[in-house]
Design an enzyme around this catalytic site. Structure first.
Site, PDB file in Angstrom:
ATOM      1  N   THR B  26      49.490  38.656  41.499  1.00  0.00           N
ATOM      2  CA  THR B  26      48.960  39.575  40.894  1.00  0.00           C
ATOM      3  C   THR B  26      49.299  40.995  41.800  1.00  0.00           C
ATOM      4  O   THR B  26      49.257  41.039  42.997  1.00  0.00           O
ATOM      5  CB  THR B  26      47.338  39.597  40.447  1.00  0.00           C
ATOM      6  OG1 THR B  26      47.271  40.685  39.607  1.00  0.00           O
ATOM      7  CG2 THR B  26      46.512  39.956  41.825  1.00  0.00           C
ATOM      8  N   CYS B  32      39.844  46.317  42.856  1.00  0.00           N
ATOM      9  CA  CYS B  32      39.788  44.884  42.069  1.00  0.00           C
ATOM     10  C   CYS B  32      39.974  43.962  43.233  1.00  0.00           C
ATOM     11  O   CYS B  32      40.448  44.157  44.031  1.00  0.00           O
ATOM     12  CB  CYS B  32      41.130  44.880  41.101  1.00  0.00           C
ATOM     13  SG  CYS B  32      40.895  46.076  39.715  1.00  0.00           S
ATOM     14  N   HIS B  49      41.993  38.183  38.064  1.00  0.00           N
ATOM     15  CA  HIS B  49      42.203  39.577  38.836  1.00  0.00           C
ATOM     16  C   HIS B  49      40.925  40.346  38.311  1.00  0.00           C
ATOM     17  O   HIS B  49      40.854  40.827  37.117  1.00  0.00           O
ATOM     18  CB  HIS B  49      43.388  40.214  38.427  1.00  0.00           C
ATOM     19  CG  HIS B  49      43.634  41.762  38.678  1.00  0.00           C
ATOM     20  ND1 HIS B  49      44.996  42.181  39.110  1.00  0.00           N
ATOM     21  CD2 HIS B  49      42.720  42.767  39.002  1.00  0.00           C
ATOM     22  CE1 HIS B  49      44.963  43.384  39.485  1.00  0.00           C
ATOM     23  NE2 HIS B  49      43.722  43.810  39.302  1.00  0.00           N
TER      24      HIS B  49
END
Lengths: 209, 165
Positions: B26, B32, B49
């Site tokens: 990711t 995040c 995520h």
């Protein structure tokens, strides 16, 4: 009003006009600051998924310099001014006459504060134009500066909307510096991301609620 | 020996699972948190995520489970079981939760990174999944890629290069 279900092309046109007015004033301010000609693109207003948002500046990993501020007041939201880092370097080098300035490698305090100040001027002129146009009170936080991956930077602007939806309505306006004989043009994006519950306020203020 | 592996790409507020001969990645984690859960024996690895700490923050009509720590972690474990992972053998590596901008404001959204990390850890504890290593906090964006064959999590930043945890 659930804006994401009820938004019409007419509403999108109104938001485009907001982007137009804001960015035109910011472009004029930048043009005065740099003493060069600054053009702007027609604003794009779209409802996009978070992942499509990342593609607006070439993907989540694109190395950018970003100015972010949060707007409170009658309307709440996030505002960004984003440039690819190499272009931000060129801009600041020109502004402070420091040829080796680089956001990626221990940037000088002078260059950082020049960028910060540019963020102040650009976002200030964008938002005051917007406030004059809508007669709404907007209270921006002081802009903060970061140079990093675009995804990491823009995601802070998605936090509010992500509590309601997986889509974001973004008012995207880019400005371009054209220089005689220049190989590359310098361009930056304004992203205005109103919080979902601010849209009805904006539309009502313009008589299109 | 070097063979190129397929990369499973996971977007923001999404989850997916990689098996042997794949890696899972990711990009552009800021506040995040990227949670990798893996089964070393079966070489199955999942990644979620996470954007927000808790689904109670959701005010929308639909709930995207991968967006929140408290729904994303259980959903990831379920998705991994479907791909053959053994639920009692799972381990985790986590990264992200940065604060990208230095603000004087004490606004909630500015503290979202640490809150995401804390919420992820609570969930992993609840499922008895040990955190083998982590690279959290700070103020750098991260791109992460996990290889189920080596159990290594590669972390890339723009300022501090590449490292494995």
């Amino acid at each position: 009003m659930d804006i994401q279900q009820n938004i019409t092309s007419f509403h999108l046109d109104v938001l485009k006009e907001i982007g137009n007015i804001g960015a035109a004033h910011a472009a004029t301010a930048l043009s005065t600051l740099l003493n060069t000609k600054i053009d702007m693109h027609v604003p794009q207003v779209e409802m996009v998924s978070f992942n499509d948002m990342m593609e607006r500046v070439g993907g989540a990993e694109t190395f950018v310099t970003g100015i972010y501020l949060r707007i409170e007041g009658d309307v709440a939201g996030g505002m960004f001014f984003i440039m690819p880092v190499e272009q931000a370097n060129q801009l600041i080098r020109k502004l402070i006459h420091e040829k080796s300035f680089d956001f990626a490698q221990s940037p000088s305090e002078l260059g950082l504060s020049a960028m910060q100040e540019m963020g102040n001027i650009l976002s200030g002129s964008y938002l005051s134009a917007l406030s004059d146009f809508t007669k709404l009170k907007l209270y921006p936080t002081p802009p903060a500066l970061a140079s990093d991956m675009f995804g990491a930077i823009i995601s802070i602007g998605l936090i509010e909307v992500s509590q309601i939806s997986d889509y974001v309505i973004v008012i995207d306006t880019s400005i371009i510096e054209h220089e005689e004989n220049a190989k590359e043009e310098v361009s930056g994006h304004f992203f205005l991301i109103p919080d979902p519950n601010s849209f009805s306020t904006i539309f009502t203020s313009l008589g299109v609620g | 020996m070097f063979t190129s592996l397929d990369v499973v790409k996971v977007g923001i507020a999404q989850l997916d699972v990689a098996t042997q001969k794949q890696t899972i990645r990711t990009s552009g984690l800021g506040s995040c948190v990227g949670v990798v859960i893996y089964d070393e024996v079966k070489q199955v690895a999942g990644l979620v995520h996470v954007m927000l700490p808790d689904s109670s923050l959701s005010r929308g009509d639909q709930l995207t489970v991968a967006k929140f720590a408290d729904t994303g972690v259980p959903a990831l474990i379920d998705a991994m079981k479907l791909k053959g992972a053994n639920a009692v053998k799972l381990k985790a590596k986590i990264a992200g939760g940065a604060q990208m901008f230095k603000f004087t404001s004490n606004q909630d959204s500015m503290r979202i990174g640490p809150r995401n990390v804390e919420a992820v850890k609570n969930q992993l504890r609840k499922f008895g999944i040990p955190i083998v290593s982590e690279d959290t906090g700070g103020n750098s964006g991260r791109t992460i890629e996990f290889n189920p064959q080596t159990s290594k999590l590669q972390i890339r930043t723009v300022n501090q290069g590449v490292k494995d945890i």
